[in-house]
Design a protein around this motif. Structure first.
Motif, PDB file in Angstrom:
ATOM      1  N   GLU A   1      46.055  39.092  50.758  1.00 22.46           N
ATOM      2  CA  GLU A   1      45.938  39.797  52.252  1.00 22.46           C
ATOM      3  C   GLU A   1      46.794  40.622  52.377  1.00 22.46           C
ATOM      4  OE1 GLU A   1      46.041  37.066  55.980  1.00 22.46           O
ATOM      5  OE2 GLU A   1      46.454  35.136  54.866  1.00 22.46           O
ATOM      6  N   LEU A   2      46.959  41.188  51.072  1.00 21.11           N
ATOM      7  CA  LEU A   2      47.340  42.773  50.765  1.00 21.11           C
ATOM      8  C   LEU A   2      46.524  43.428  51.197  1.00 21.11           C
ATOM      9  CD1 LEU A   2      50.117  42.654  47.409  1.00 21.11           C
ATOM     10  CD2 LEU A   2      50.911  42.009  50.535  1.00 21.11           C
ATOM     11  N   ARG A   3      46.937  44.832  51.010  1.00 19.74           N
ATOM     12  CA  ARG A   3      45.771  46.165  51.580  1.00 19.74           C
ATOM     13  C   ARG A   3      45.360  46.288  50.378  1.00 19.74           C
ATOM     14  NH1 ARG A   3      45.449  50.695  54.749  1.00 19.74           N
ATOM     15  NH2 ARG A   3      47.121  49.793  55.756  1.00 19.74           N
ATOM     16  N   ASP A   4      45.078  46.418  48.640  1.00 19.33           N
ATOM     17  CA  ASP A   4      44.992  46.419  47.678  1.00 19.33           C
ATOM     18  C   ASP A   4      45.309  44.047  47.243  1.00 19.33           C
ATOM     19  OD1 ASP A   4      44.121  46.197  44.830  1.00 19.33           O
ATOM     20  OD2 ASP A   4      45.912  47.848  44.469  1.00 19.33           O
ATOM     21  N   PRO A   5      43.589  43.501  46.775  1.00 15.32           N
ATOM     22  CA  PRO A   5      44.444  42.313  46.763  1.00 15.32           C
ATOM     23  C   PRO A   5      43.818  42.116  45.498  1.00 15.32           C
ATOM     24  CG  PRO A   5      42.291  42.553  47.640  1.00 15.32           C
ATOM     25  CD  PRO A   5      42.790  44.441  47.819  1.00 15.32           C
ATOM     26  N   SER A   6      43.812  43.183  44.714  1.00 13.23           N
ATOM     27  CA  SER A   6      43.733  43.269  43.194  1.00 13.23           C
ATOM     28  C   SER A   6      43.555  42.156  42.694  1.00 13.23           C
ATOM     29  CB  SER A   6      43.264  44.546  42.744  1.00 13.23           C
ATOM     30  OG  SER A   6      42.980  45.569  42.869  1.00 13.23           O
ATOM     31  N   GLY A   7      43.239  41.673  42.111  1.00 14.69           N
ATOM     32  CA  GLY A   7      43.726  39.546  40.525  1.00 14.69           C
ATOM     33  C   GLY A   7      44.054  38.626  41.389  1.00 14.69           C
ATOM     34  N   ALA A   8      43.720  39.574  43.270  1.00  8.97           N
ATOM     35  CA  ALA A   8      44.129  37.318  44.063  1.00  8.97           C
ATOM     36  C   ALA A   8      43.181  36.060  43.414  1.00  8.97           C
ATOM     37  CB  ALA A   8      44.425  38.172  45.894  1.00  8.97           C
ATOM     38  N   VAL A   9      42.222  36.633  43.252  1.00  6.86           N
ATOM     39  CA  VAL A   9      41.649  35.656  42.968  1.00  6.86           C
ATOM     40  C   VAL A   9      40.538  35.893  41.345  1.00  6.86           C
ATOM     41  CG1 VAL A   9      38.451  35.801  43.037  1.00  6.86           C
ATOM     42  CG2 VAL A   9      40.148  36.022  44.980  1.00  6.86           C
ATOM     43  N   HIS A  10      40.593  34.700  40.747  1.00 12.51           N
ATOM     44  CA  HIS A  10      40.647  35.036  39.279  1.00 12.51           C
ATOM     45  C   HIS A  10      40.098  33.172  38.601  1.00 12.51           C
ATOM     46  CE1 HIS A  10      44.587  33.586  39.573  1.00 12.51           C
ATOM     47  NE2 HIS A  10      44.522  32.210  37.935  1.00 12.51           N
ATOM     48  N   ILE A  11      39.356  33.156  38.061  1.00 11.09           N
ATOM     49  CA  ILE A  11      38.729  31.617  37.566  1.00 11.09           C
ATOM     50  C   ILE A  11      39.337  31.573  36.140  1.00 11.09           C
ATOM     51  CG2 ILE A  11      36.930  30.894  36.371  1.00 11.09           C
ATOM     52  CD1 ILE A  11      36.115  30.854  39.196  1.00 11.09           C
ATOM     53  N   GLU A  12      39.589  29.954  35.868  1.00  6.94           N
ATOM     54  CA  GLU A  12      39.873  29.125  34.541  1.00  6.94           C
ATOM     55  C   GLU A  12      39.519  28.865  33.898  1.00  6.94           C
ATOM     56  OE1 GLU A  12      44.035  28.046  35.573  1.00  6.94           O
ATOM     57  OE2 GLU A  12      45.155  30.291  35.461  1.00  6.94           O
ATOM     58  N   PRO A  13      39.979  28.364  32.512  1.00  2.00           N
ATOM     59  CA  PRO A  13      39.621  29.663  31.618  1.00  2.00           C
ATOM     60  C   PRO A  13      38.630  30.913  31.852  1.00  2.00           C
ATOM     61  CG  PRO A  13      39.266  27.252  30.357  1.00  2.00           C
ATOM     62  CD  PRO A  13      38.613  27.585  32.670  1.00  2.00           C
ATOM     63  N   ALA A  14      39.173  32.110  32.171  1.00  2.00           N
ATOM     64  CA  ALA A  14      39.300  33.562  31.675  1.00  2.00           C
ATOM     65  C   ALA A  14      37.436  33.353  31.093  1.00  2.00           C
ATOM     66  CB  ALA A  14      39.926  34.670  32.061  1.00  2.00           C
ATOM     67  N   GLU A  15      37.686  32.678  30.000  1.00  2.00           N
ATOM     68  CA  GLU A  15      37.099  33.308  28.827  1.00  2.00           C
ATOM     69  C   GLU A  15      35.404  32.687  29.378  1.00  2.00           C
ATOM     70  OE1 GLU A  15      40.103  30.245  27.674  1.00  2.00           O
ATOM     71  OE2 GLU A  15      39.848  32.009  28.492  1.00  2.00           O
ATOM     72  N   THR A  16      35.674  31.504  29.986  1.00  2.00           N
ATOM     73  CA  THR A  16      34.166  30.875  30.487  1.00  2.00           C
ATOM     74  C   THR A  16      33.610  31.438  31.358  1.00  2.00           C
ATOM     75  OG1 THR A  16      35.311  29.616  31.949  1.00  2.00           O
ATOM     76  CG2 THR A  16      35.401  28.703  30.164  1.00  2.00           C
ATOM     77  N   ILE A  17      33.312  32.989  31.675  1.00  3.29           N
ATOM     78  CA  ILE A  17      33.385  33.435  33.048  1.00  3.29           C
ATOM     79  C   ILE A  17      32.225  34.480  31.902  1.00  3.29           C
ATOM     80  CG2 ILE A  17      32.597  35.448  33.957  1.00  3.29           C
ATOM     81  CD1 ILE A  17      35.922  35.178  35.072  1.00  3.29           C
ATOM     82  N   VAL A  18      30.535  33.677  32.292  1.00  4.67           N
ATOM     83  CA  VAL A  18      29.532  34.492  32.002  1.00  4.67           C
ATOM     84  C   VAL A  18      28.990  35.398  32.498  1.00  4.67           C
ATOM     85  CG1 VAL A  18      26.268  33.918  31.128  1.00  4.67           C
ATOM     86  CG2 VAL A  18      28.625  32.545  30.635  1.00  4.67           C
ATOM     87  N   TYR A  19      29.202  35.379  34.069  1.00  3.19           N
ATOM     88  CA  TYR A  19      28.668  36.473  34.688  1.00  3.19           C
ATOM     89  C   TYR A  19      28.858  36.026  36.079  1.00  3.19           C
ATOM     90  CZ  TYR A  19      24.674  38.530  37.602  1.00  3.19           C
ATOM     91  OH  TYR A  19      24.811  39.239  38.905  1.00  3.19           O
ATOM     92  N   SER A  20      28.852  37.403  37.224  1.00  2.00           N
ATOM     93  CA  SER A  20      29.591  37.038  38.317  1.00  2.00           C
ATOM     94  C   SER A  20      28.958  38.918  38.873  1.00  2.00           C
ATOM     95  CB  SER A  20      31.178  37.818  38.002  1.00  2.00           C
ATOM     96  OG  SER A  20      31.650  39.224  37.632  1.00  2.00           O
ATOM     97  N   THR A  21      28.940  38.625  40.235  1.00  2.00           N
ATOM     98  CA  THR A  21      28.229  40.051  41.051  1.00  2.00           C
ATOM     99  C   THR A  21      28.858  39.510  42.900  1.00  2.00           C
ATOM    100  OG1 THR A  21      26.354  40.426  41.765  1.00  2.00           O
ATOM    101  CG2 THR A  21      26.653  38.284  41.630  1.00  2.00           C
ATOM    102  N   ALA A  22      28.747  40.161  43.581  1.00  2.00           N
ATOM    103  CA  ALA A  22      28.812  40.342  45.150  1.00  2.00           C
ATOM    104  C   ALA A  22      28.007  40.796  46.245  1.00  2.00           C
ATOM    105  CB  ALA A  22      30.397  40.326  44.569  1.00  2.00           C
TER     106      ALA A  22
END
Length: 352
Positions: A93-114
């Protein structure tokens, strides 16, 4: 999609399908409201975050729907059935929310979009063209910026049995919106099937549905028509293409012989990473009968700029507010109605 305009309801079906998962099988689907948030946290607004987790045999699809800023769906596809989503609520809820959402384990991420639903357009169709590209600038009314809306608590509509929920918002600044509202209705699926209502799109366990609903909004012109702007964020190595497919699916959607797709192509030529799919038909009644139908029109996909994005979206919490790392931005407008056909003023209801 993963994606889902008196009563004006614009029902828009948007389907998003990870191309890496092609089998037709069931998934274990769960819906969670504001995951991991301490309810005692003092906040000036209702966060309104809905996490749809669809677990397969060897993978997981995470859909994160939110009205923090502009209404947005964030899709993250992982190669693990045990991947988990984490939210730093203080940072979100900050003006810059960068990094507030992440997946664990990060290395399992294959694809992302919004996909960000940025604006609702309204214009006075004085020349009866039903074509955004032919409307004089003077005939456009100020756009409804969806990030400026106030939104009801989605938890009040959450149904874990039917895997449905809805975000309902109202214009917080305009005086002409009246008692009208805009609603995003979400449906997740555990298996394959066909939607019961028109336009009766097919779905699988790898897809979700969005219905875009605008209800009871006061028209600002004598010949008002509406449109919707979508903006898509794509990770490095992928690109969006707008494609049209012809179909003989008349048994299920009479007289509609076309399907439109906004496809994300993988940069390594490995095929389709995801897509949004819809039939170019809208409805001017909540019954959504054939007699209430009218065409929708989509316009050429255009490359966007980070400066043209809404100032706030949950997508920035995952991709970063600065959209570094080669994030691509594209945008498309969709309008509703046909020349000589029914105007929005007649029914004040539209479903797509």
């Amino acid at each position: 999609m993963a994606a889902s305009v008196t009563l004006l309801q614009c029902v828009c079906f948007v389907t998003l399908l990870p191309g890496a998962v092609r089998c037709t099988y069931s998934r274990q689907v769960s819906l969670e409201y504001n995951p991991g948030r301490n309810v005692s946290v003092d906040s000036p607004s209702v966060p309104n975050v809905l996490h749809v987790r669809a677990v397969g045999h060897n993978d997981t699809i995470h859909y994160l729907w939110s009205t923090l800023g502009a209404p947005t769906v964030l899709l993250i596809y992982t190669s693990s059935p045990r991947s988990s989503l984490h939210i730093n609520w203080t940072r979100l809820e900050l003006r810059d929310p960068s990094g507030a959402v992440h997946i664990e384990p990060a290395e399992t991420i294959v694809y992302s979009t919004a996909v960000i639903f940025s604006r609702v357009l309204e214009y006075d169709d004085v020349n009866d063209t039903a074509n955004l590209s032919q409307v004089p600038n003077r005939c456009f009314f100020p756009t409804y910026q969806l990030e400026d809306f106030t939104w009801d608590d989605v938890n009040a509509t959450l149904n874990r049995s039917t895997l449905t929920a809805q975000f309902r918002g109202r214009n917080a600044t305009g005086q002409l919106f009246g008692n009208g509202s805009i609603t995003f209705r979400i449906t997740a699926f555990e298996s394959s099937g066909r939607d019961t209502g028109l336009p009766r799109l097919l779905h699988t366990a790898n897809t979700s549905k969005l219905e875009f609903v605008v209800e009871g909004v006061e028209p600002r012109g004598n010949r008002s028509r509406l449109g919707l702007e979508l903006m898509v964020l794509e990770g490095a190595g992928a690109r969006r293409e707008l494609k049209v497919a012809h179909t003989i699916d008349d048994e299920y959607t009479p007289s509609i012989f076309q399907v439109d797709k906004l496809v994300a192509m993988a940069g390594n030529a490995s095929g389709v990473a995801s897509f949004l799919l819809w039939k170019p038909v809208a409805y001017s009644s909540p019954r959504a009968f054939r007699g209430d139908s009218q065409p929708s029109r989509d316009y050429s996909l255009r490359q966007g700029r980070s400066g043209s994005l809404p100032s706030a979206s949950i997508a920035f919490a995952f991709f970063g507010a600065g959209l570094a790392g080669g994030i691509r931005v594209s945008a498309i407008n969709i309008s509703f109605g046909a020349a000589g056909g029914e105007l929005y003023n007649a029914s004040r209801y539209l479903s797509w």
